[in-house]
Design a protein around this motif. Structure first.
Motif, short mmCIF file in Angstrom:
data_model
loop_
_atom_site.label_atom_id
_atom_site.label_comp_id
_atom_site.label_asym_id
_atom_site.label_seq_id
_atom_site.Cartn_x
_atom_site.Cartn_y
_atom_site.Cartn_z
N LEU A 78 18.42 -9.70 -6.35
CA LEU A 78 18.70 -8.27 -6.22
C LEU A 78 18.52 -7.57 -7.56
O LEU A 78 17.86 -6.51 -7.64
CB LEU A 78 20.11 -8.07 -5.70
CG LEU A 78 20.59 -6.62 -5.55
CD1 LEU A 78 19.78 -5.91 -4.48
CD2 LEU A 78 22.08 -6.59 -5.21
N PHE A 79 19.07 -8.14 -8.62
CA PHE A 79 18.96 -7.51 -9.93
C PHE A 79 17.51 -7.50 -10.41
O PHE A 79 17.06 -6.53 -11.04
CB PHE A 79 19.84 -8.24 -10.94
CG PHE A 79 21.29 -7.85 -10.87
CD1 PHE A 79 21.71 -6.59 -11.26
CD2 PHE A 79 22.24 -8.75 -10.41
CE1 PHE A 79 23.05 -6.22 -11.19
CE2 PHE A 79 23.58 -8.40 -10.33
CZ PHE A 79 23.98 -7.13 -10.72
N VAL A 80 16.77 -8.56 -10.12
CA VAL A 80 15.36 -8.61 -10.52
C VAL A 80 14.57 -7.51 -9.82
O VAL A 80 13.71 -6.86 -10.42
CB VAL A 80 14.76 -10.00 -10.22
CG1 VAL A 80 13.24 -9.98 -10.35
CG2 VAL A 80 15.34 -11.05 -11.16
N LEU A 81 14.86 -7.27 -8.54
CA LEU A 81 14.18 -6.20 -7.81
C LEU A 81 14.48 -4.83 -8.42
O LEU A 81 13.59 -4.00 -8.59
CB LEU A 81 14.60 -6.22 -6.34
CG LEU A 81 14.04 -7.37 -5.50
CD1 LEU A 81 14.66 -7.35 -4.10
CD2 LEU A 81 12.52 -7.28 -5.39
N ILE B 266 5.90 -6.88 -21.91
CA ILE B 266 6.40 -8.00 -22.70
C ILE B 266 7.93 -8.02 -22.70
O ILE B 266 8.57 -9.06 -22.57
CB ILE B 266 5.86 -7.93 -24.14
CG1 ILE B 266 4.34 -8.10 -24.13
CG2 ILE B 266 6.50 -9.00 -25.02
CD1 ILE B 266 3.70 -7.95 -25.49
N GLY B 267 8.52 -6.84 -22.84
CA GLY B 267 9.98 -6.75 -22.81
C GLY B 267 10.55 -7.21 -21.49
O GLY B 267 11.56 -7.93 -21.45
N LEU B 268 9.93 -6.81 -20.38
CA LEU B 268 10.42 -7.22 -19.07
C LEU B 268 10.31 -8.72 -18.89
O LEU B 268 11.23 -9.37 -18.38
CB LEU B 268 9.61 -6.50 -17.97
CG LEU B 268 10.02 -6.81 -16.53
CD1 LEU B 268 11.47 -6.42 -16.30
CD2 LEU B 268 9.11 -6.09 -15.54
N VAL B 269 9.19 -9.30 -19.32
CA VAL B 269 9.02 -10.75 -19.21
C VAL B 269 10.06 -11.48 -20.06
O VAL B 269 10.65 -12.48 -19.62
CB VAL B 269 7.59 -11.15 -19.64
CG1 VAL B 269 7.47 -12.67 -19.76
CG2 VAL B 269 6.58 -10.62 -18.64
N LEU C 202 22.27 0.74 -11.71
CA LEU C 202 22.40 -0.59 -12.31
C LEU C 202 23.85 -0.91 -12.68
O LEU C 202 24.33 -2.01 -12.42
CB LEU C 202 21.50 -0.70 -13.54
CG LEU C 202 19.99 -0.69 -13.29
CD1 LEU C 202 19.22 -0.63 -14.60
CD2 LEU C 202 19.57 -1.91 -12.47
N THR C 203 24.53 0.06 -13.29
CA THR C 203 25.93 -0.19 -13.66
C THR C 203 26.83 -0.26 -12.44
O THR C 203 27.82 -1.01 -12.43
CB THR C 203 26.43 0.91 -14.61
OG1 THR C 203 26.21 2.20 -14.04
CG2 THR C 203 25.72 0.82 -15.95
N ALA C 204 26.50 0.49 -11.38
CA ALA C 204 27.32 0.45 -10.16
C ALA C 204 27.17 -0.89 -9.45
O ALA C 204 28.16 -1.48 -9.01
CB ALA C 204 26.92 1.58 -9.22
N VAL C 205 25.95 -1.39 -9.35
CA VAL C 205 25.73 -2.67 -8.67
C VAL C 205 26.43 -3.79 -9.44
O VAL C 205 27.08 -4.67 -8.85
CB VAL C 205 24.22 -2.96 -8.53
CG1 VAL C 205 23.99 -4.38 -8.02
CG2 VAL C 205 23.59 -1.96 -7.57
#
Length: 231
Positions: free
Chosen positions: A61-64, A3-6, A160-163
């Protein structure tokens, strides 16, 4: 967790849709939209189209990455990181940079060249502060013994923070070009499109960071990477 991801995905989609709506309603070329007969419109600038293509690719990219994180989170060996307090300040800096960029857009529309230069400088300094703060967070985690290879949570935090940071650095290249043009040209209208594109990108960077920040520190979604005691 699902639910959180959605919810986060929907929030990201709504923010990107809002940015797109704001962009298509802002037409800096509208003053030149008519030809000599006053009937034909000038096509949308290629730079604006290119930006939205890039944002679509970046969003994918971020979603992946977030999807990979959500799948890895379900395994039993997941060990969360401590929560760096500095992330709050870094978020405030990026919010300030986005607001300064929007103020710069309004200055460009009014033809106020001095305000455009001041706004660009303020946004650049705040963005630089955000990057410096992120590097400081990395150092804090490294000093505390949380390395990239120490755990899955650490690996995802750094990734995540690097991208996101690399996307911010890319935005600073466009920002520098806009700043140089603003300094060379007394006509604020001549750089209006560039400033508006920078503002759209900064708002996008902020939207992505809001989602990432929720993933990093919010236990409410059941997905926090940094859910241990504050660092």
């Amino acid at each position: 967790m699902t639910i959180g991801l959605v919810f986060l995905t929907l929030m990201m989609a709504v923010i990107v849709w809002w940015l797109f709506r704001q962009t298509i309603h802002v037409q800096p070329w509208q003053a030149q939209a008519l030809d000599l007969t006053g009937h034909e419109a000038v096509p949308r600038p290629p730079a604006r189209t290119a930006l939205w293509v890039f944002l679509a690719v970046a969003t994918s990219l971020f979603v992946l990455f977030v999807s990979a994180y959500a799948m890895r989170l379900g395994l039993s060996d997941w060990s969360p990181l401590p929560r760096p307090r500095l992330l709050v300040l870094n978020t405030a800096l990026l919010v300030g940079a986005s607001l300064a960029m929007q103020w710069t857009v309004h200055a460009a529309r009014r033809g106020q060249g001095d305000d455009v230069r001041r706004g660009l400088l303020a946004s650049g300094l705040l963005t630089g502060g955000f990057l410096a703060g992120q590097l400081t967070v990395w150092k804090q985690l490294d000093d505390a013994g949380f390395f990239v290879a120490s755990s899955a949570a650490a690996a995802f935090f750094y990734m995540l923070t690097a991208v996101h940071g690399l996307h911010v650095l890319g935005g600073l290249v466009a920002w520098l070009r806009a700043l140089l043009r603003a300094w060379r040209s007394p006509d604020a209208g001549a750089i209006r499109l560039g400033v508006e594109l920078c503002a759209t990108y900064w708002h996008y960077l902020l939207a992505v960071w809001v989602v990432l920040y929720a993933l990093l520190v919010s236990d409410a979604f059941g997905m926090a990477i940094c859910s241990a005691a504050p660092l």
